[in-house]
Enzyme design. Structure first.
Site, PDB file in Angstrom:
ATOM      1  N   HIS A 124       0.818  -1.227   0.000  1.00  0.00           N
ATOM      2  CA  HIS A 124       0.000   0.000   0.000  1.00  0.00           C
ATOM      3  C   HIS A 124       0.850   1.275   0.000  1.00  0.00           C
ATOM      4  O   HIS A 124       0.311   2.364  -0.222  1.00  0.00           O
ATOM      5  CB  HIS A 124      -0.927   0.032   1.217  1.00  0.00           C
ATOM      6  CG  HIS A 124      -1.971  -1.036   1.218  1.00  0.00           C
ATOM      7  ND1 HIS A 124      -2.858  -1.211   0.176  1.00  0.00           N
ATOM      8  CD2 HIS A 124      -2.271  -2.004   2.132  1.00  0.00           C
ATOM      9  CE1 HIS A 124      -3.661  -2.233   0.454  1.00  0.00           C
ATOM     10  NE2 HIS A 124      -3.321  -2.739   1.623  1.00  0.00           N
ATOM     11  N   ASP A 161      -2.545 -10.763  -2.193  1.00  0.00           N
ATOM     12  CA  ASP A 161      -3.116 -10.230  -0.948  1.00  0.00           C
ATOM     13  C   ASP A 161      -4.581  -9.858  -1.221  1.00  0.00           C
ATOM     14  O   ASP A 161      -4.931  -9.482  -2.342  1.00  0.00           O
ATOM     15  CB  ASP A 161      -2.323  -8.990  -0.512  1.00  0.00           C
ATOM     16  CG  ASP A 161      -2.725  -8.471   0.856  1.00  0.00           C
ATOM     17  OD1 ASP A 161      -2.000  -8.757   1.822  1.00  0.00           O
ATOM     18  OD2 ASP A 161      -3.763  -7.776   0.959  1.00  0.00           O
ATOM     19  N   HIS A 163      -6.191  -7.381  -0.377  1.00  0.00           N
ATOM     20  CA  HIS A 163      -6.363  -5.949  -0.677  1.00  0.00           C
ATOM     21  C   HIS A 163      -5.608  -5.582  -1.956  1.00  0.00           C
ATOM     22  O   HIS A 163      -4.575  -6.175  -2.258  1.00  0.00           O
ATOM     23  CB  HIS A 163      -5.829  -5.105   0.483  1.00  0.00           C
ATOM     24  CG  HIS A 163      -6.479  -5.419   1.808  1.00  0.00           C
ATOM     25  ND1 HIS A 163      -5.928  -6.278   2.724  1.00  0.00           N
ATOM     26  CD2 HIS A 163      -7.651  -4.998   2.324  1.00  0.00           C
ATOM     27  CE1 HIS A 163      -6.732  -6.374   3.780  1.00  0.00           C
ATOM     28  NE2 HIS A 163      -7.794  -5.610   3.562  1.00  0.00           N
ATOM     29  N   ASP A 248      -4.322 -12.833   3.777  1.00  0.00           N
ATOM     30  CA  ASP A 248      -5.581 -12.405   4.386  1.00  0.00           C
ATOM     31  C   ASP A 248      -6.801 -12.791   3.547  1.00  0.00           C
ATOM     32  O   ASP A 248      -7.917 -12.405   3.855  1.00  0.00           O
ATOM     33  CB  ASP A 248      -5.565 -10.890   4.685  1.00  0.00           C
ATOM     34  CG  ASP A 248      -4.879 -10.081   3.608  1.00  0.00           C
ATOM     35  OD1 ASP A 248      -4.596 -10.631   2.525  1.00  0.00           O
ATOM     36  OD2 ASP A 248      -4.626  -8.875   3.844  1.00  0.00           O
TER      37      ASP A 248
HETATM   38 ZN   LIG Z   1      -4.053  -7.247   2.829  1.00  0.00          ZN
END
Ligand SMILES: [Zn+2]
Length: 344
Positions: A124, A161, A163, A248
């Protein structure tokens, strides 16, 4: 077939208190690898700190000094999600340096593949700012390092991931030498990662977003890998594959709503390894991103390493998810992504 494992206790010094991204994550993984005897099958790799010049391959100087100064002042919250301590700048230098070192040893052929067991995570972090638990973008820095140091012109980043790796996407949005492919729950944090985000100018087509509805499990991910990721990767013909490995998307993880099992991760990693074997002499570097259920995280990282080592008899201690969702159909989504990216 040597598989390297980057690890250093300095990663535990990025002290985030009660935050979900905390040092217990790495401790759980390391102790599981020790207890199962897997650790002794791996080649230990000692990380070094990344230099400011290396961080600058991705990040603006102001961002780097902002993190350094924040650490000198004792740390604190950088945004609503991201916290750091006085040792976090050093830990973050070693996290980026860990991904670099893993890349270096894979490129030099000292190990066949490697896993960088690092924190803080990276995907991120944008060129200008920390966010989403990430300070510096470890995988993006490793990719830029591989371009600068080895003159690579085709690097594939696979980000599984749950996200979207907005920071990595942004770092390479104008760069046609890096193919960024992300599977992620969508709509979800951080909001980016729609099908229409495909890259800019000459880099159009070198960002492949696969935004998935909540509830996807092993079958859906296998479909996505077979029908989109593998063909897109083969067409690009990478010289090195980097993986933003977040766990995740496991069904037991409480940060998201995917249904992937440890066996599902084994299948994904097998596909990625075959892809690396078939396109770039097996050159493959994994770097840890998310994953917050400690049992699932430790078992999933172990499975990843088992597959890289070529171990058979892989166990899934958590099994398949309890029925929680109706399985979403993603056939239409896959068709649309194939059209956007002209994949047959
Ligand atoms: Zn994540």
């Amino acid at each position: 077939m040597k598989v390297g494992l980057v690890y250093d206790p300095i990663y535990l010094k990025h002290d985030t208190g009660q935050h979900v991204e905390n040092a217990n994550r790495l401790e759980a993984i390391v102790s599981h690898l020790e207890q199962t005897g897997l650790k002794q099958q791996l080649t230990p790799i000692k990380p070094r700190p990344a230099t400011v010049e290396e961080l600058s391959l991705v990040h603006h100087k102001q961002h780097i000094s902002h993190i350094q100064e924040a650490a000198q002042k004792g740390g604190g919250w950088l945004d609503a999600d991201t916290v750091m301590s006085s040792s976090s700048y050093d830990a973050a230098l070693y996290a980026a340096g860990g991904a670099i070192k893993a890349t270096e040893l894979v490129m030099n052929g000292e190990v066949a593949s490697a896993f960088a067991l690092v924190r803080p995570p990276g995907h991120h972090a944008t060129p200008r700012r920390a966010m989403g638990f990430c300070l510096f973008n470890n995988v993006a820095i490793a990719a830029e390092y591989a371009r600068a140091e080895y003159g690579l012109e085709h690097i594939l980043i696979i980000d599984f991931d749950v996200h979207h790796g907005n920071g990595t996407q942004e770092a390479f949005y104008d760069n046609s030498q890096v193919l960024y492919v992300s599977t992620h729950q969508y709509p979800f944090y951080p909001g980016t990662g729609s099908i229409k985000e495909t890259g800019n100018g000459i880099a159009k087509g070198t960002t492949v977003n696969i935004p998935l509805p909540a509830g996807c499990g092993d079958t859906e991910y296998e479909q996505v890998f077979e029908q989109i990721i593998v063909p897109a990767a083969k067409r690009f013909a990478p010289q090195l594959i980097l993986v933003s490995a977040g766990y995740d998307l496991h069904w037991a993880d409480e940060l998201a709503l995917m249904q992937v099992s440890v066996s599902g991760f084994a299948q994904m990693v097998k596909t990625i390894k075959e892809l690396a074997d078939g396109t770039c002499n097996g050159r493959l570097v994994f770097s840890l991103e998310g994953g917050y259920n400690l049992t699932a995280l430790a078992a999933s990282v172990k499975t990843t390493l088992d597959v890289l080592l070529g171990n058979t008899n892989i166990k899934d201690p958590l099994g398949q998810p309890p029925p929680r969702f109706a399985t979403p159909s993603i056939n239409h989504l896959i068709k649309e992504i194939k059209e956007v990216h002209s994949l047959a």
